[in-house]
Design an enzyme around this catalytic site. Structure first.
Site, PDB file in Angstrom:
ATOM      1  N   GLY A 194      22.699  -1.089  40.788  1.00  0.00           N
ATOM      2  CA  GLY A 194      23.305  -0.209  39.807  1.00  0.00           C
ATOM      3  C   GLY A 194      22.676  -0.284  38.432  1.00  0.00           C
ATOM      4  O   GLY A 194      21.478  -0.513  38.298  1.00  0.00           O
ATOM      5  N   SER A 195      23.519  -0.103  37.428  1.00  0.00           N
ATOM      6  CA  SER A 195      23.045   0.142  36.075  1.00  0.00           C
ATOM      7  C   SER A 195      22.048  -0.890  35.566  1.00  0.00           C
ATOM      8  O   SER A 195      22.217  -2.101  35.728  1.00  0.00           O
ATOM      9  CB  SER A 195      24.215   0.171  35.111  1.00  0.00           C
ATOM     10  OG  SER A 195      23.722   0.263  33.795  1.00  0.00           O
ATOM     11  N   SER A 196      21.037  -0.357  34.900  1.00  0.00           N
ATOM     12  CA  SER A 196      20.015  -1.186  34.272  1.00  0.00           C
ATOM     13  C   SER A 196      20.585  -1.999  33.112  1.00  0.00           C
ATOM     14  O   SER A 196      19.995  -2.984  32.688  1.00  0.00           O
ATOM     15  CB  SER A 196      18.903  -0.288  33.761  1.00  0.00           C
ATOM     16  OG  SER A 196      19.428   0.636  32.821  1.00  0.00           O
ATOM     17  N   VAL A 197      21.747  -1.579  32.582  1.00  0.00           N
ATOM     18  CA  VAL A 197      22.351  -2.277  31.448  1.00  0.00           C
ATOM     19  C   VAL A 197      23.023  -3.570  31.912  1.00  0.00           C
ATOM     20  O   VAL A 197      23.424  -4.400  31.102  1.00  0.00           O
ATOM     21  CB  VAL A 197      23.372  -1.367  30.719  1.00  0.00           C
ATOM     22  CG1 VAL A 197      23.810  -1.985  29.412  1.00  0.00           C
ATOM     23  CG2 VAL A 197      22.758  -0.015  30.434  1.00  0.00           C
TER      24      VAL A 197
END
Lengths: 126, 387
Positions: free
Chosen positions: A59-62
């Site tokens: 999922g999210s790169s953050v």
């Protein structure tokens, strides 16, 4: 047997093992380290001060910032052990200085939840 | 991974703390994706801008970093937490606004273009085919590899930041000019598909695919479905690329049928109704805004409706009359921010959100604790607007 060292270091602690990949941004509370995704098998468990064992990050790169925040908030795992490497977890652990290794499938399967282990990336042993 | 003498020296800290940090990240990520070297990149797109996602630790990190760091290549950034022009309408606390502005200032100080958009592929001119870039935003990385013919890893916030600061990135399979053929094909079996179906397909594919996947039975996607597919895929998995290809091949095959679709739907759809309509995750570009204006002509929403767009299209949306049509239909137009992890939607004020976005649904559910009702746009217009 450690197959690959992504981030070097030593750590001692209790294994918290998950069968499901983790999306750090959506699923983990960055202040407390508690898993808040009710579809996850670690739901309501805290990853703080554990040796976190899970397949890989998704999922999210953050999510990399979540890992860094966990460390800054003293809620991070002592180390992470994965089945497969991924960019988000690797870069988050690199910045936060959390040891991260990939282990062989056989080793991964034999790691038991709740076990106390000592991880040393230099000698590549658990 | 093999490093040049220059890179080795930077990693040892001989070229300052910023580069030491950047190379430490690049080396760890390179190991993670089995890269044998670093290659130059032309464009970095960073995630980690919204204060809601990176928090105090992120804000402090960027503030410190920006004292010495400068980006070495064209660098654009993801949405932030609010639209400064309308933030006073949303009851956001001053501390949030202050911290968000600090983050924004830190990025500007490092030399980024303040694009605040998760669809850089729609608002900037695309470089030529096979150009190496580093996109952290997951939908943008997948779009770049799958549609825009660019080359990027599915970067993380830190790996893309490290790329921006060095102009380099690890050379993985996804960066090869002739990439390996995907070893999995997902056969799209759902009939009468729309953007919601493609979002669900993306989420399904992301869960089971490796670094790339082939999808059959899904040619001629419009932009809305394409972005939904990229957004869904980026949310659930590690997969950084899809290939739309109906030719028979030797890879393992998995069907995406009505049953699989229902399973994903049931995972993400948590209510049957809602009191707020939200569109724009990924943000809506000019093409979708134009479509939406056409669909809404003479109609108005019966409920609140928030629409998230990049600032880059604001002027054109206004000049072409779209913004006016949407405002007359009761839409709140928000620029520089996005559905995902927006602090502007709060569970205390909202019973349920109606959206067509799988990516939006995942983060509204898990990060904002808000219930979500998923519907395709056509049905949202039918159910939630009146003449």
């Amino acid at each position: 047997m450690v197959e690959k060292v992504i981030v070097k270091g030593k750590a001692k602690g209790k294994i918290l093992k998950s069968k499901i990949p983790i999306n750090f941004l959506g699923a983990v509370d960055k202040k407390t380290g508690i898993i808040r995704d009710n579809k996850h098998d670690l739901f309501q468990k805290s990853i703080k001060n554990t040796i976190l064992v899970f397949p890989y990050g998704v999922g999210s790169s953050v999510g990399a910032y979540t890992i860094y925040s966990l460390k800054s908030n003293n809620s991070a795992p002592y180390a992470m052990i994965c089945q497969k490497a991924d960019l988000t977890v690797a870069s988050g652990c690199a910045l936060a200085n959390i040891p991260l290794v990939i282990v062989t499938q056989k080793e991964y399967d034999s790691i038991k939840n709740g076990e106390e282990i000592f991880l040393d990336t230099e000698s590549k042993t658990l | 991974m093999e490093l040049t003498k220059d890179e080795e020296s930077a990693l040892k800290g001989e070229k300052g703390e910023v580069l030491e940090l950047a190379y430490r990240i690049l080396v760890a990520t390179g190991e993670a994706i089995n890269a044998d070297r670093l290659v130059p990149i032309q464009w970095a797109h960073l995630s980690g801008v919204n204060y809601n996602t990176i928090g105090d630790a992120g804000e402090e990190f960027l503030s410190k970093l920006s004292k010495d760091a400068k980006v070495q290549v064209k660098t654009t950034v993801n949405p932030m937490g609010f639209d400064i022009d309308t933030v006073s309408d949303y009851n956001l606390d001053d501390d949030f606004i202050k911290k968000q502005q600090s983050i924004s200032d830190s990025y500007k100080k490092m030399g980024v273009l303040p694009s605040f958009s998760c669809i850089p592929y729609e608002i900037f001119d695309l470089p030529q085919k096979n150009t190496q870039v580093s996109f952290a935003e997951s939908n943008a990385a997948i779009y770049a590899n799958s549609i825009a013919q660019l080359k990027t890893n599915k970067e993380s916030a830190f790996s893309a930041l490290a790329s921006a600061l060095t102009g380099k990135s690890p050379y993985s399979d996804l960066r090869k000019e002739e990439p390996d053929s995907p070893n999995l094909t997902i056969q799209m079996k759902v009939k009468n598909s729309n953007e919601l179906t493609y979002g669900l397909l993306g989420y399904f594919a992301g869960k089971i695919a490796g670094s790339s996947v082939r999808i059959s039975g899904a040619s001629n996607l419009d932009k809305r479905s394409c972005k939904a597919l990229c957004g869904g895929m980026g949310t659930s998995g590690q997969c950084g690329k899809f290939v739309l290809d109906d030719n028979d091949n030797q890879s393992e095959k998995v069907d995406f049928d009505n049953k699989e679709m229902q399973n994903i739907f049931d995972e993400l759809n948590t209510t049957d109704s809602g009191d707020l309509v939200v569109l724009g995750s990924p943000q809506l570009g000019l093409e979708e805004i134009s479509d939406l204006a056409l669909m809404l002509k003479g109609r108005s929403f019966k409920k609140r409706c928030m629409i998230f767009c990049p600032r880059a299209i604001q002027q054109q949306a206004s000049d072409l009359g779209y913004a006016n049509t949407l405002k007359r239909a009761g839409c709140e137009m928000l620029y520089d921010c996005c559905t995902c992890l927006t602090p502007l939607i709060d569970k205390d004020n909202v019973d349920g959100v109606i959206t067509n976005s799988i990516k939006g649904a995942y983060y509204l559910k898990n990060s904002n604790d808000v219930k979500v009702n998923l519907k395709p746009l056509s049905q949202i217009i039918d159910d939630e607007t009146k003449w």
